[in-house]
Design an enzyme around this catalytic site. Structure first.
Site, PDB file in Angstrom:
ATOM      1  N   ARG A  62      42.175  21.644  34.093  1.00 22.73           N
ATOM      2  CA  ARG A  62      43.484  22.252  33.851  1.00 22.73           C
ATOM      3  C   ARG A  62      43.518  22.922  32.478  1.00 22.73           C
ATOM      4  NH1 ARG A  62      48.090  19.522  32.042  1.00 22.73           N
ATOM      5  NH2 ARG A  62      49.938  20.761  32.433  1.00 22.73           N
ATOM      6  N   LYS A 127      41.423   7.825  32.632  1.00 26.15           N
ATOM      7  CA  LYS A 127      41.395   8.863  33.673  1.00 26.15           C
ATOM      8  C   LYS A 127      40.272   8.617  34.668  1.00 26.15           C
ATOM      9  CE  LYS A 127      41.620  13.865  34.255  1.00 26.15           C
ATOM     10  NZ  LYS A 127      42.309  15.055  33.780  1.00 26.15           N
ATOM     11  N   ARG A 262      50.814  13.381  26.485  1.00 23.70           N
ATOM     12  CA  ARG A 262      50.052  12.231  25.974  1.00 23.70           C
ATOM     13  C   ARG A 262      50.988  11.053  25.973  1.00 23.70           C
ATOM     14  NH1 ARG A 262      45.720  13.934  26.656  1.00 23.70           N
ATOM     15  NH2 ARG A 262      44.444  15.168  25.288  1.00 23.70           N
TER      16      ARG A 262
END
Ligand code: BTN
Length: 265
Positions: A62, A127, A262
């Site tokens: 992204r 992630k 974040r």
């Protein structure tokens, strides 16, 4: 860029009757980016085109970032389809694909899987994967390519180049966990019906499914855009999939692609 037809046939068999909804399944040893390749091929016809690669030489993430894609380390899968939706609905498609992937991983035994808006699959702030939706105009409806990367077993060298906390399925489920074909089949069996439903009803019917997976809701977040950072409290999603954030001066809504998020402590 040689093809591996046996792998494609095995995935079709694992999908059972759902495979009839897919126009083609292609496995390649290596490609620059599975998203880029499907966009080059053109998105035509009513049925989905699926492309999986062992490795990508220029995997896309992204916001113009690259997606590190060494051979066999992750699932690199893209699905192209024409959807009878408006271009303004494209950001919510990322969220719908995220719901399908997270539910598929949960069905494979992954506990505590969550979604970090707009496109990250996370386990406790690490992630595990990401989604990149790209679209092309022309023809009926919107031509979309949904790119999915899910870490299977990242080698140390590749992992060292990742600039955020990460995890992979080998760490989460151990060596007996599902392989790439099983993960691909699980994802596609939820993604294909999810796309039909999104076409019919939009994001509204996914709102509660997303909320059950929302890793940000109730947490302090920092949003960054071209004008700097803004801190606030994540309040969940609006009916169109925008992220609602309470700032000191009131609530604002952010659409995918405008901001970086974040989670802060
Ligand atoms: C992100 O988290 O930034 C999105 C990552 C998306 C990566 C996948 S891997 C398969 C597909 N092909 C690409 O070039 N990117 C997506």
């Amino acid at each position: 860029m040689s093809e591996q037809p046996a792998e494609a046939a095995a995935l079709a068999a694992a999908l059972g009757p759902l495979a009839q909804r897919i126009g083609s399944i292609t496995y390649l040893h290596t490609v620059d980016s599975t998203n880029a390749e499907l966009l080059r091929r053109g998105v035509t016809g009513d049925r989905a085109q699926v492309l999986i690669a062992d490795a990508q030489s220029a995997g896309r993430g992204r916001l113009g970032r690259s997606w590190i894609s060494p051979p066999g380390a992750s699932l690199y899968l893209s699905l192209a389809r024409r959807l009878r939706i408006d271009a303004r609905q494209a950001p919510a498609l990322t969220l719908v694909a995220g719901v399908a992937c997270a539910e598929a991983l949960s069905a494979l035994g992954v506990d505590r899987i969550g979604l970090k808006w707009p496109n990250d699959l996370v386990i406790e702030a690490r992630k595990l994967g990401g989604i990149l939706v790209e679209s092309a105009t022309g023809g009926d409806g919107l031509a979309v390519v949904i790119g999915i990367g899910i870490n299977l077993a990242l080698p140390g060298e590749a992992a060292a180049a990742i600039d955020q906390p990460w995890t992979d399925l080998a760490r989460v489920l151990g060596p007996a966990g599902p392989g790439r074909a099983a993960v691909a089949a699980a994802v596609l069996s939820l993604l294909l019906p999810a796309l039909d439903e999104f076409e019919r009803t939009g994001f509204s019917s996914f709102a509660s499914r997303y909320a059950a997976l929302d890793a940000l809701r109730g947490r302090p977040v920092r949003l960054e855009d071209g004008r700097g950072g803004h801190t606030g409290l994540a309040l969940g999603l609006a009916e169109n999939g925008a992220l609602r954030v309470r700032h000191e001066d009131g609530e604002r809504r952010y659409l995918s692609g405008e901001v970086r998020v974040r989670a802060s402590s």
